[in-house]
Enzyme design. Structure first.
Site, PDB file in Angstrom:
ATOM      1  N   ARG A 107       0.852  -1.205   0.000  1.00 40.99           N
ATOM      2  CA  ARG A 107       0.000   0.000   0.000  1.00 40.99           C
ATOM      3  C   ARG A 107       0.877   1.240   0.000  1.00 40.99           C
ATOM      4  O   ARG A 107       1.651   1.452   0.945  1.00 40.99           O
ATOM      5  CB  ARG A 107      -0.894  -0.011   1.236  1.00 40.99           C
ATOM      6  N   HIS A 151       1.581  -2.167   5.675  1.00 40.94           N
ATOM      7  CA  HIS A 151       1.411  -2.455   4.243  1.00 40.94           C
ATOM      8  C   HIS A 151       2.427  -1.688   3.400  1.00 40.94           C
ATOM      9  O   HIS A 151       2.836  -2.163   2.332  1.00 40.94           O
ATOM     10  CB  HIS A 151       0.000  -2.073   3.796  1.00 40.94           C
ATOM     11  N   ASP A 158      -3.835  -8.411   2.947  1.00 41.46           N
ATOM     12  CA  ASP A 158      -5.191  -8.619   3.453  1.00 41.46           C
ATOM     13  C   ASP A 158      -5.875  -9.636   2.539  1.00 41.46           C
ATOM     14  O   ASP A 158      -5.901  -9.446   1.312  1.00 41.46           O
ATOM     15  CB  ASP A 158      -6.000  -7.315   3.436  1.00 41.46           C
ATOM     16  N   GLU A 218      -7.657  -7.786  13.247  1.00 42.07           N
ATOM     17  CA  GLU A 218      -8.230  -7.940  11.907  1.00 42.07           C
ATOM     18  C   GLU A 218      -7.944  -9.358  11.412  1.00 42.07           C
ATOM     19  O   GLU A 218      -6.794  -9.692  11.116  1.00 42.07           O
ATOM     20  CB  GLU A 218      -7.626  -6.918  10.942  1.00 42.07           C
ATOM     21  N   HIS A 221      -5.704  -9.760   8.133  1.00 35.83           N
ATOM     22  CA  HIS A 221      -4.451  -9.011   8.006  1.00 35.83           C
ATOM     23  C   HIS A 221      -3.259  -9.863   8.448  1.00 35.83           C
ATOM     24  O   HIS A 221      -3.204 -10.311   9.592  1.00 35.83           O
ATOM     25  CB  HIS A 221      -4.579  -7.754   8.887  1.00 35.83           C
TER      26      HIS A 221
END
Length: 239
Positions: A107, A151, A158, A218, A221
């Site tokens: 990301r 990320h 994810d 999460e 994740h």
């Protein structure tokens, strides 16, 4: 006396600015890399051409309701060691009739900044019903949305797990959708049923077999610490 919406927003911005300042001294540097190759990033599809992808931030189906800054194409890049490890997870799962579906990989740092801007705009609650029905938007900064993301180090992904039969793969019931900001998304949340818990644990085991570590808040994740750029973030656009 009552606090106006404008004053509330100003206070939130000030608090967050102070938090960023406090964090700045220890924040990792942003790499000067401008291409995936310079950042040591590999497209997972060069290793597993038919891996299932539903890369949410490259389209509007995500918690911001729009394409996220930095995502110019629906591609999954990871640092090469992480991509190799994820490919091994996928191959092992396929022998047992399962497969992965990927939602996000590397990301760009600019995308993380876009998330923070979105979280600071308390007037936009268009995705509340789908992504944070039980929380106020002002509660999202911190545990759910942070100014620095693993990320951006290139070794976090994810994803979810699918069951495959007769050439058709169906996502397993994990108890929540992706990016559901709520304690119910915690991997070991006691409120999920036995089947959902078993599905989450199957994914945990499959990923752990190749060194990936789950983030317990999460269920989707996972990071591979050994492959991450520990003190460096990347801002190469996904294209």
């Amino acid at each position: 006396m009552p606090i106006s919406v404008t004053t509330s927003k100003t206070c939130l911005s000030l608090v967050f600015a102070l938090a960023l300042s406090a964090h700045a001294a220890e924040a990792p540097k942003v790499s000067a890399a401008r291409t995936p190759a310079e950042a040591g990033l590999t497209d997972i599809r060069t290793l597993v051409p038919d891996i299932a992808e539903d890369l949410r931030y490259a389209g509007p189906d995500n918690f911001t309701g729009a394409v996220v800054d930095g995502y110019r194409a629906p591609r999954c890049f990871l640092r090469t060691a992480a991509a190799d490890a994820l490919a091994r997870v996928e191959r092992a799962l396929r022998t047992d009739g399962y497969a992965l579906r990927i939602w996000d990989c590397y990301r760009p740092a600019r995308a993380v900044a876009a998330f923070v801007r979105w979280a600071g705009d308390l007037s936009d609650t268009s995705t509340k019903a789908a992504h944070y029905p039980n929380l106020g938007k002002d509660a999202l900064l911190g545990e759910y949305i942070a100014p620095v993301s693993g990320h951006s180090r290139g070794a976090t992904v994810d994803l979810t797990l699918m069951r495959c039969r007769a050439g058709r793969c169906v996502p397993l019931d994990m108890g929540t959708d992706f990016d559901f900001f709520d304690p119910r998304a915690h991997t070991d949340d006691p409120g999920i049923d036995a089947a959902q818990r078993a599905n989450r644990q199957r994914l945990v085991r499959a990923m752990a077999a190749q060194g990936f570590v789950n983030y317990p808040q999460e269920w989707w994740h996972y990071s591979l610490p050994a492959a991450a750029a520990a003190d460096t973030l990347y801002d190469v656009p996904v294209e």
